[in-house]
Design an enzyme around this catalytic site. Structure first.
Site, PDB file in Angstrom:
ATOM      1  CD  GLN A 132      30.129  57.077  45.981  1.00 32.69           C
ATOM      2  OE1 GLN A 132      30.044  56.550  47.076  1.00 32.69           O
ATOM      3  NE2 GLN A 132      31.021  57.282  45.345  1.00 32.69           N
ATOM      4  N   GLY A 133      25.472  57.130  43.773  1.00 31.64           N
ATOM      5  CA  GLY A 133      25.091  56.178  42.662  1.00 31.64           C
ATOM      6  C   GLY A 133      26.291  56.100  41.413  1.00 31.64           C
ATOM      7  CE1 TYR A 134      29.878  58.762  41.948  1.00 28.11           C
ATOM      8  CE2 TYR A 134      32.153  57.888  41.875  1.00 28.11           C
ATOM      9  CZ  TYR A 134      31.365  58.851  41.895  1.00 28.11           C
ATOM     10  OH  TYR A 134      31.976  60.213  41.966  1.00 28.11           O
ATOM     11  CB  SER A 135      28.479  50.272  42.135  1.00 28.15           C
ATOM     12  OG  SER A 135      29.750  50.635  42.924  1.00 28.15           O
ATOM     13  CB  SER A 167      25.789  53.011  51.536  1.00 34.36           C
ATOM     14  OG  SER A 167      26.749  52.170  51.054  1.00 34.36           O
ATOM     15  CD  GLU A 250      34.247  56.326  48.661  1.00 34.77           C
ATOM     16  OE1 GLU A 250      34.136  56.702  47.459  1.00 34.77           O
ATOM     17  OE2 GLU A 250      33.545  55.495  49.305  1.00 34.77           O
ATOM     18  CD  GLU A 366      41.974  42.026  44.666  1.00 36.71           C
ATOM     19  OE1 GLU A 366      40.909  42.974  45.137  1.00 36.71           O
ATOM     20  OE2 GLU A 366      42.061  41.058  45.600  1.00 36.71           O
TER      21      GLU A 366
HETATM   22  C1  LIG Z   1      29.686  48.004  52.269  1.00 39.13           C
HETATM   23  C2  LIG Z   1      29.772  48.626  50.700  1.00 39.13           C
HETATM   24  C3  LIG Z   1      29.224  49.750  50.408  1.00 39.13           C
HETATM   25  C4  LIG Z   1      29.067  50.269  49.156  1.00 39.13           C
HETATM   26  N1  LIG Z   1      28.607  51.614  49.161  1.00 39.13           N
HETATM   27  C5  LIG Z   1      28.329  51.924  47.686  1.00 39.13           C
HETATM   28  C6  LIG Z   1      27.659  53.247  47.493  1.00 39.13           C
HETATM   29  O1  LIG Z   1      26.982  53.768  48.314  1.00 39.13           O
HETATM   30  N2  LIG Z   1      27.523  53.577  46.126  1.00 39.13           N
HETATM   31  C7  LIG Z   1      28.319  52.963  44.985  1.00 39.13           C
HETATM   32  O2  LIG Z   1      27.994  53.333  44.048  1.00 39.13           O
HETATM   33  N3  LIG Z   1      28.678  51.713  45.486  1.00 39.13           N
HETATM   34  C8  LIG Z   1      28.835  51.396  46.476  1.00 39.13           C
HETATM   35  N4  LIG Z   1      29.726  50.290  46.848  1.00 39.13           N
HETATM   36  C9  LIG Z   1      30.168  49.310  45.541  1.00 39.13           C
HETATM   37  C10 LIG Z   1      31.720  49.307  45.492  1.00 39.13           C
HETATM   38  O3  LIG Z   1      32.079  50.572  45.315  1.00 39.13           O
HETATM   39  C11 LIG Z   1      32.131  48.217  44.706  1.00 39.13           C
HETATM   40  O4  LIG Z   1      31.826  47.061  45.373  1.00 39.13           O
HETATM   41  C12 LIG Z   1      33.583  48.132  44.157  1.00 39.13           C
HETATM   42  O5  LIG Z   1      33.981  49.303  43.422  1.00 39.13           O
HETATM   43  C13 LIG Z   1      33.978  46.821  43.347  1.00 39.13           C
HETATM   44  O6  LIG Z   1      33.179  46.609  42.257  1.00 39.13           O
HETATM   45  P1  LIG Z   1      32.366  45.181  42.519  1.00 39.13           P
HETATM   46  O7  LIG Z   1      31.852  45.064  43.430  1.00 39.13           O
HETATM   47  O8  LIG Z   1      31.610  45.461  41.049  1.00 39.13           O
HETATM   48  O9  LIG Z   1      33.460  44.290  42.238  1.00 39.13           O
HETATM   49  P2  LIG Z   1      34.454  43.976  40.877  1.00 39.13           P
HETATM   50  O10 LIG Z   1      34.818  45.293  40.336  1.00 39.13           O
HETATM   51  O11 LIG Z   1      33.795  43.035  39.822  1.00 39.13           O
HETATM   52  O12 LIG Z   1      35.783  43.078  41.313  1.00 39.13           O
HETATM   53  C14 LIG Z   1      35.536  42.005  41.604  1.00 39.13           C
HETATM   54  C15 LIG Z   1      37.008  41.345  42.127  1.00 39.13           C
HETATM   55  O13 LIG Z   1      37.921  41.586  40.948  1.00 39.13           O
HETATM   56  C16 LIG Z   1      39.039  42.331  41.296  1.00 39.13           C
HETATM   57  N5  LIG Z   1      39.453  43.322  40.303  1.00 39.13           N
HETATM   58  C17 LIG Z   1      38.568  44.107  39.398  1.00 39.13           C
HETATM   59  N6  LIG Z   1      39.263  44.539  38.528  1.00 39.13           N
HETATM   60  C18 LIG Z   1      40.731  44.509  38.685  1.00 39.13           C
HETATM   61  C19 LIG Z   1      41.766  44.777  38.143  1.00 39.13           C
HETATM   62  N7  LIG Z   1      41.759  45.831  37.266  1.00 39.13           N
HETATM   63  N8  LIG Z   1      43.042  44.302  38.604  1.00 39.13           N
HETATM   64  C20 LIG Z   1      43.004  43.262  39.772  1.00 39.13           C
HETATM   65  N9  LIG Z   1      41.755  43.156  40.276  1.00 39.13           N
HETATM   66  C21 LIG Z   1      40.754  43.433  39.772  1.00 39.13           C
HETATM   67  C22 LIG Z   1      38.486  43.206  42.397  1.00 39.13           C
HETATM   68  O14 LIG Z   1      39.560  43.800  43.304  1.00 39.13           O
HETATM   69  C23 LIG Z   1      37.483  42.274  43.082  1.00 39.13           C
HETATM   70  O15 LIG Z   1      38.362  41.366  44.160  1.00 39.13           O
HETATM   71  C24 LIG Z   1      29.504  49.397  48.109  1.00 39.13           C
HETATM   72  C25 LIG Z   1      30.411  48.307  48.298  1.00 39.13           C
HETATM   73  C26 LIG Z   1      30.320  47.718  49.711  1.00 39.13           C
HETATM   74  C27 LIG Z   1      30.781  46.473  49.865  1.00 39.13           C
END
Ligand SMILES: Cc1cc2nc3c(=O)[nH]c(=O)nc-3n(C[C@H](O)[C@H](O)[C@H](O)COP(=O)(O)OP(=O)(O)OC[C@H]3O[C@@H](n4cnc5c(N)ncnc54)[C@H](O)[C@@H]3O)c2cc1C
Length: 386
Positions: A132-135, A167, A250, A366
């Site tokens: 999955q290529g989202y983040s 992942s 999901e 959050e």
């Molecule tokens: C084990 C694991 C597997 C993953 N696998 C994949 C994958 O296969 N494909 C993929 O695309 N992604 C994957 N991810 C990424 C995951 O989707 C992101 O980590 C997640 O969406 C959070 O984004 P970020 O890490 O950029 O944190 P951020 O979005 O930068 O958040 C940082 C902090 O700020 C808080 N925050 C952000 N916005 C708000 C708001 N509006 N209100 C209140 N608080 C807020 C968050 O809750 C968090 O505590 C994976 C992550 C993990 C940990």
């Protein structure tokens, strides 16, 4: 509310149980317990892939899909029963989870007939694996901020940019990737949902080493990667709808089976506490009781959600609850073991370390609270970036 399973569901449970007992033998006996969150680097990959194909040959992959697409049209409760029995038998973690759980249902809901014919059978048969290529580095919770671009060049899309935390990219054949296809459009428009082959010169995969030392997820760099023009799910520039559909899948039934795994981890902690005497500590006993209570709450909440039909914002209550609970369980596992827990490869140490991520992936806590506040409780919405 009657939270029991029906006689038909219980008959289905026996069928699944018998199948797994009979088939997780011989060459597959060694696959029991392999893989899963925290142990996905490459643990038992070959035997797990062989097992997945064995399941496929017997019609036990993609069971919730309609029959015309290779599924069994299993009801929601049957899917839960399957996941529960699968976890109870300690069958290996599924290598095709992104295809079966996320992309397949998205193609069924939003794709074309041609895409269904091309992409669904290899998911059912486990001959093509997906990631999955989202983040991206600046697009996680705020996914609409994504910057990876795709531009048309004749009959192809050409993709450039970077994804992160991808992942299982290290074993995937394909990636479903969100790309910006119109840079002048508002943030949520101008995004397309592309399907792109992973094994090509324009894609570089760099593993990310986690706190546990394992490498389960990756950075994926696109530098002129190519995919055919038809590989767009939903409308060009209208990919946000399909992307949100994938996230809804999901948060659906995918996590039902994990509770059985949680029960096993809990039993392991109780056992360790009995052996080393920690069970005599009233604080430990209290925390064990709280953990057990949380397990029961999760079970009843899941069952209640099922009775209400397709999970809506309640799925966020579920995600919020289990992820916080599991993190506390990880801490309890370490505390019960005392100093020994800090030794490399101490029992359940991997679970403690990985559980720190539970409150981040599939929507951070959050974000789940925002969803519950806005969609379940009808509170005023969070200010959104323009
Ligand atoms: C084990 C694991 C597997 C993953 N696998 C994949 C994958 O296969 N494909 C993929 O695309 N992604 C994957 N991810 C990424 C995951 O989707 C992101 O980590 C997640 O969406 C959070 O984004 P970020 O890490 O950029 O944190 P951020 O979005 O930068 O958040 C940082 C902090 O700020 C808080 N925050 C952000 N916005 C708000 C708001 N509006 N209100 C209140 N608080 C807020 C968050 O809750 C968090 O505590 C994976 C992550 C993990 C940990």
């Amino acid at each position: 509310m009657d939270l029991r399973f029906s006689d038909e569901d219980e008959a289905f449970r026996r069928e699944v149980r018998d199948y797994l007992e009979t088939n997780l033998t011989g060459e597959f006996a060694e696959a029991r317990g392999l893989g899963g969150p925290g142990r996905e680097e490459n643990e038992g990959f070959d035997v797990r892939l062989a097992w997945e194909r064995h399941l496929a040959a017997d019609g036990w992959t993609c069971i919730g899909w309609p029959k015309e697409y290779g599924g069994r049209a299993a009801t929601l409760t049957q899917q839960v029963v399957f996941h529960e029995e699968y976890a109870r038998a300690q069958a290996p973690a599924r290598v095709g989870i992104f295809g079966e759980g996320l992309l397949g249902p998205t193609i069924i809901a939003f794709g074309t007939d041609e895409q269904r014919r091309r992409f669904l059978p290899p998911i059912v048969n486990a001959t093509e694996l997906w990631c999955q290529g989202y983040s991206e580095p600046d697009a996680g919770s705020d996914l609409a901020n994504l910057k990876t671009v795709a531009e048309r060049d004749g009959d192809e899309w050409v993709i450039s940019g970077q994804k992160v935390w991808t992942s299982l990219a290290h074993w995937a054949d394909w990636i479903f990737v969100l790309c910006r296809t119109d840079r002048s459009a508002p943030r949520h428009r101008g995004i397309s949902y592309l399907l792109c082959p992973m094994r090509q010169p324009g894609i570089e995969i760099r593993p990310i080493t986690q706190i546990s030392g394992k490498q389960e997820f990756n950075e994926v760099f696109f530098d002129g990667a190519r995919t055919p023009a038809d590989n767009v799910v939903g409308e060009v520039n209208g990919g946000w709808r399909a992307a949100m559909g994938t996230l809804a899948f999901e948060r659906g039934t995918l996590y039902f089976g994990q509770q059985i795994g949680f029960e096993r981890e809990f039993a392991e902690i109780v056992d360790a506490a009995r052996k080393n005497g920690a069970i005599d500590d009233p604080v430990v006993r209290d925390r064990l009781v709280q953990a057990w209570t949380g397990l029961r709450v999760m079970r009843f909440h899941n069952l209640r959600t099922l009775r209400d039909g397709e999970p809506g914002p309640e799925a966020s209550v579920n995600k919020l609850f289990w992820s916080q609970w599991h993190r506390s369980l990880g801490e309890l596992a370490m505390d019960v073991q005392g100093m020994g827990a800090t030794l490399q490869d101490a029992p359940l140490q991997w679970m403690f370390l990985f559980s720190r991520a539970d409150t981040i992936y599939a929507g951070a806590s959050e974000i789940q609270r925002n969803i519950i506040g806005e969609r379940a409780l009808g509170l005023p919405s969070e200010p959104k970036p323009a």
